[in-house]
Write an enzyme that holds these catalytic residues in place. Structure first.
Site, PDB file in Angstrom:
ATOM      1  N   SER A 187       5.683   5.004   8.675  1.00 53.18           N
ATOM      2  CA  SER A 187       5.092   4.711   7.375  1.00 53.18           C
ATOM      3  C   SER A 187       6.052   5.139   6.272  1.00 53.18           C
ATOM      4  O   SER A 187       6.633   6.223   6.335  1.00 53.18           O
ATOM      5  CB  SER A 187       3.770   5.453   7.193  1.00 53.18           C
ATOM      6  OG  SER A 187       3.327   5.363   5.851  1.00 53.18           O
ATOM      7  N   ASN A 212       0.828  -1.198   0.000  1.00 51.73           N
ATOM      8  CA  ASN A 212       0.000   0.000   0.000  1.00 51.73           C
ATOM      9  C   ASN A 212       0.866   1.253   0.000  1.00 51.73           C
ATOM     10  O   ASN A 212       1.955   1.274   0.557  1.00 51.73           O
ATOM     11  CB  ASN A 212      -0.939   0.000   1.218  1.00 51.73           C
ATOM     12  CG  ASN A 212      -0.371   0.758   2.411  1.00 51.73           C
ATOM     13  OD1 ASN A 212      -0.469   1.990   2.486  1.00 51.73           O
ATOM     14  ND2 ASN A 212       0.258   0.033   3.330  1.00 51.73           N
ATOM     15  N   ASN A 215       5.793  -1.685  11.579  1.00 56.14           N
ATOM     16  CA  ASN A 215       5.017  -1.163  10.464  1.00 56.14           C
ATOM     17  C   ASN A 215       5.325  -1.985   9.210  1.00 56.14           C
ATOM     18  O   ASN A 215       5.968  -3.034   9.287  1.00 56.14           O
ATOM     19  CB  ASN A 215       5.359   0.322  10.248  1.00 56.14           C
ATOM     20  CG  ASN A 215       4.191   1.131   9.723  1.00 56.14           C
ATOM     21  OD1 ASN A 215       3.459   0.674   8.839  1.00 56.14           O
ATOM     22  ND2 ASN A 215       4.009   2.331  10.236  1.00 56.14           N
ATOM     23  N   PHE A 226      -1.814   8.075   4.314  1.00 59.48           N
ATOM     24  CA  PHE A 226      -2.573   8.675   5.420  1.00 59.48           C
ATOM     25  C   PHE A 226      -3.801   9.426   4.926  1.00 59.48           C
ATOM     26  O   PHE A 226      -4.079  10.562   5.329  1.00 59.48           O
ATOM     27  CB  PHE A 226      -1.702   9.639   6.236  1.00 59.48           C
ATOM     28  CG  PHE A 226      -0.577   9.014   7.019  1.00 59.48           C
ATOM     29  CD1 PHE A 226      -0.481   7.649   7.183  1.00 59.48           C
ATOM     30  CD2 PHE A 226       0.394   9.817   7.603  1.00 59.48           C
ATOM     31  CE1 PHE A 226       0.570   7.079   7.915  1.00 59.48           C
ATOM     32  CE2 PHE A 226       1.434   9.272   8.339  1.00 59.48           C
ATOM     33  CZ  PHE A 226       1.528   7.902   8.495  1.00 59.48           C
ATOM     34  N   ASN A 239       5.100   5.929   3.338  1.00 59.71           N
ATOM     35  CA  ASN A 239       4.292   6.583   2.301  1.00 59.71           C
ATOM     36  C   ASN A 239       4.104   8.088   2.471  1.00 59.71           C
ATOM     37  O   ASN A 239       3.411   8.712   1.688  1.00 59.71           O
ATOM     38  CB  ASN A 239       2.923   5.899   2.232  1.00 59.71           C
ATOM     39  CG  ASN A 239       3.048   4.430   1.871  1.00 59.71           C
ATOM     40  OD1 ASN A 239       3.830   4.076   0.996  1.00 59.71           O
ATOM     41  ND2 ASN A 239       2.311   3.585   2.561  1.00 59.71           N
ATOM     42  N   THR A 240       4.707   8.663   3.511  1.00 60.60           N
ATOM     43  CA  THR A 240       4.745  10.116   3.680  1.00 60.60           C
ATOM     44  C   THR A 240       6.196  10.542   3.570  1.00 60.60           C
ATOM     45  O   THR A 240       7.022  10.107   4.382  1.00 60.60           O
ATOM     46  CB  THR A 240       4.172  10.535   5.048  1.00 60.60           C
ATOM     47  OG1 THR A 240       2.786  10.185   5.095  1.00 60.60           O
ATOM     48  CG2 THR A 240       4.317  12.031   5.261  1.00 60.60           C
ATOM     49  N   LYS A 243       5.392   3.648  17.083  1.00 56.98           N
ATOM     50  CA  LYS A 243       5.384   2.545  16.111  1.00 56.98           C
ATOM     51  C   LYS A 243       6.596   2.678  15.201  1.00 56.98           C
ATOM     52  O   LYS A 243       6.813   3.734  14.596  1.00 56.98           O
ATOM     53  CB  LYS A 243       4.096   2.570  15.281  1.00 56.98           C
ATOM     54  CG  LYS A 243       3.939   1.357  14.361  1.00 56.98           C
ATOM     55  CD  LYS A 243       2.538   1.291  13.785  1.00 56.98           C
ATOM     56  CE  LYS A 243       2.325   0.005  12.977  1.00 56.98           C
ATOM     57  NZ  LYS A 243       0.936  -0.109  12.499  1.00 56.98           N
TER      58      LYS A 243
END
Length: 356
Positions: free
Chosen positions: A189, A116, A257, A120, A191-192, A228
Site C-alpha cells: 500500500s 484512495n 495493489n 488502513f 498510504n502507510t 501482495k
C-alpha cells in the site's frame, strides 16, 4: 438494460465517495439481515463448473472481492450472497487505527477509477478476529458443500517503526490466522509511510518466514500464505519477489495493489491533482496488472497460485487473467460502478463461456 449505472449517477456520483461506500455497504448488509440474502444466494450462486482449487482450498468461483471493501469483517456473509467466490477482508493491522484524515477517497468517473489514501483504517486484529470466526462458521452452515472462502489481508500499524514491523505483523497473524482460509501479507500500500520498503527481498524474507510460522502455529494447521505486491515495482524487483516466493515455498502472490502513477488518465489534470496523494485503482491499472501477472507466471510456472487484481471489470477481463496464468482473479473498483449484481453477471458469463 442495467439500471444501476443510472442509479449510481443520480444517487452516488455527486456524494462524497467514502460516505457513498458506507451507505452502499450498509444496504448490502441490511439486505442480508432482512432475510433477502437467502433469495440472493439462490440467484447469484456460481455454477458448479466454476469451482476452482488454489493452494489446497476449493473456491466456488475463481472471481472474488479484493481487500479494501470490507476492511473489518462486518459484511462477509452479505457479500457472499452476491456471488463472490471469496471475500478478502482487510487490510487489518495489529493495533486499531483511524487511518488518514478525510477526505481520503476520490472517484475519477471518466476513468472508472478511484484514488484512495485511507491508511488502513480498521478496528485492529483482536476486534476483527471474532467477526471472522463467526462468519466462517455461518458460511459453513449455509454452504455445506463448497462455501465462499475468507481471505485475510494484514498490514503494518502506522505508528509502529519499520524496525518493529515483523512483531506487529505477528500480532495480526496470531489473532487472525485461526479463522482465515488464507492469509495475505500486504507490503504494497502507498498510504502507510515506508511500507513499500518492506518489498525489498532482504527485508521481506524474514517477515514472510516469521508470519508463516506464527500463522500455522496459531491455527494448528497450515494457513496458505500469500504476499501482495505493487504494480510500481521494476521488472527486476518482480523477478526477485518471484524467486523469494519460490524459495520460501509461499502459496501464492497477489498482483497487484494500487499504483502511485497517474499517466494516461482521461480525467482533467486539475481534477486528478485536487485528489492528492494516494493509490490509484480501477481501469487505468488494467494493462500494468496484466503485465505483472504474465511476468510472474513466466518466473514461477505452476509452482504457486497467482491472484490477479487491478482493472478487472468484466467476465472477459477475468478470463483474460485466467488465460494468462492466474488461478484466481479479484476485483473491487468496478464494484462501485457496476453495482451489487456485478459478480453474479461475471460468474454467469464465465459459466456460459465454459459451456460453449
Amino acid at each position: 438494460m442495467r439500471v444501476y449505472p443510472t442509479f449510481f449517477r443520480l444517487a452516488f456520483s455527486w456524494m462524497d465517495a467514502e460516505r457513498a461506500h458506507k451507505i452502499g455497504f450498509k444496504g448490502i448488509r441490511l439486505a442480508h439481515a432482512s432475510g433477502a440474502g437467502r433469495v440472493l444466494q439462490k440467484l447469484t450462486a456460481p455454477a458448479p463448473s466454476l469451482q476452482t482449487t488454489a493452494f489446497g482450498v476449493t473456491f466456488p468461483s475463481p472471481f472474488g472481492l479484493a481487500a479494501g471493501f470490507d476492511k473489518e469483517g462486518h459484511g462477509i456473509e452479505a457479500l457472499a450472497d452476491l456471488g463472490f467466490g471469496h471475500i478478502e477482508v482487510g487490510t487489518i493491522t495489529g493495533q486499531a487505527q483511524p487511518g488518514n484524515d478525510k477526505p481520503r477517497l476520490f472517484r475519477l468517473v471518466q476513468d472508472r477509477a478511484v484514488i484512495n489514501r485511507m491508511g488502513f483504517n480498521n478496528d485492529g486484529a483482536s476486534a476483527v478476529a471474532p467477526r471472522l470466526k463467526a462468519a466462517r462458521a455461518a458460511l459453513q452452515r449455509r454452504y455445506p458443500s463448497v462455501r465462499p472462502v475468507i481471505g485475510v489481508n494484514i498490514g503494518k500499524t502506522k505508528v509502529v517503526e519499520l524496525a518493529d514491523a515483523v512483531d506487529d505483523y505477528l500480532v495480526g497473524a496470531r489473532s487472525l490466522a485461526p479463522a482465515a482460509d488464507y492469509l495475505v501479507v500486504n507490503v504494497s500500500s502507498p498510504n502507510t509511510p515506508g511500507l513499500r520498503l518492506l518489498q525489498d527481498v532482504e527485508t521481506l524474507r524474514p517477515l514472510l518466514t516469521a508470519v508463516g510460522q506464527e500463522a500455522d502455529r496459531a491455527a494448528g494447521r497450515h494457513v496458505p500464505l500469500l504476499v501482495k505486491i505493487a504494480p510500481d515495482l521494476s521488472d527486476e524487483d518482480i523477478d526477485d519477489v518471484a524467486r523469494l516466493a519460490l524459495d520460501l515455498k509461499l502459496d501464492g502472490i497477489i498482483a497487484t495493489n494500487t499504483t502511485i502513477a497517474r499517466e494516461g488518465l482521461a480525467s482533467p489534470a486539475e481534477t486528478v491533482e485536487k485528489c492528492g496523494a494516494g493509490g490509484l485503482s480501477g481501469a487505468p491499472l488494467k494493462q500494468r496488472s496484466l503485465e505483472v501477472l504474465k511476468r510472474l507466471k513466466h518466473a514461477t510456472g505452476s509452482a504457486l497460485s497467482l491472484v490477479s487484481v487491478g482493472g478487472v471489470e468484466s467476465a472477459q477481463d477475468v478470463q483474460e487473467r485466467l488465460d494468462a496464468g492466474a488461478t484466481l482473479v479479484q476485483g473491487y473498483t468496478a464494484f462501485l460502478y457496476e453495482g451489487p449484481f456485478w459478480a453474479a453477471r461475471i460468474n454467469k458469463q464465465l459459466a456460459r463461456n465454459r459451456r460453449s
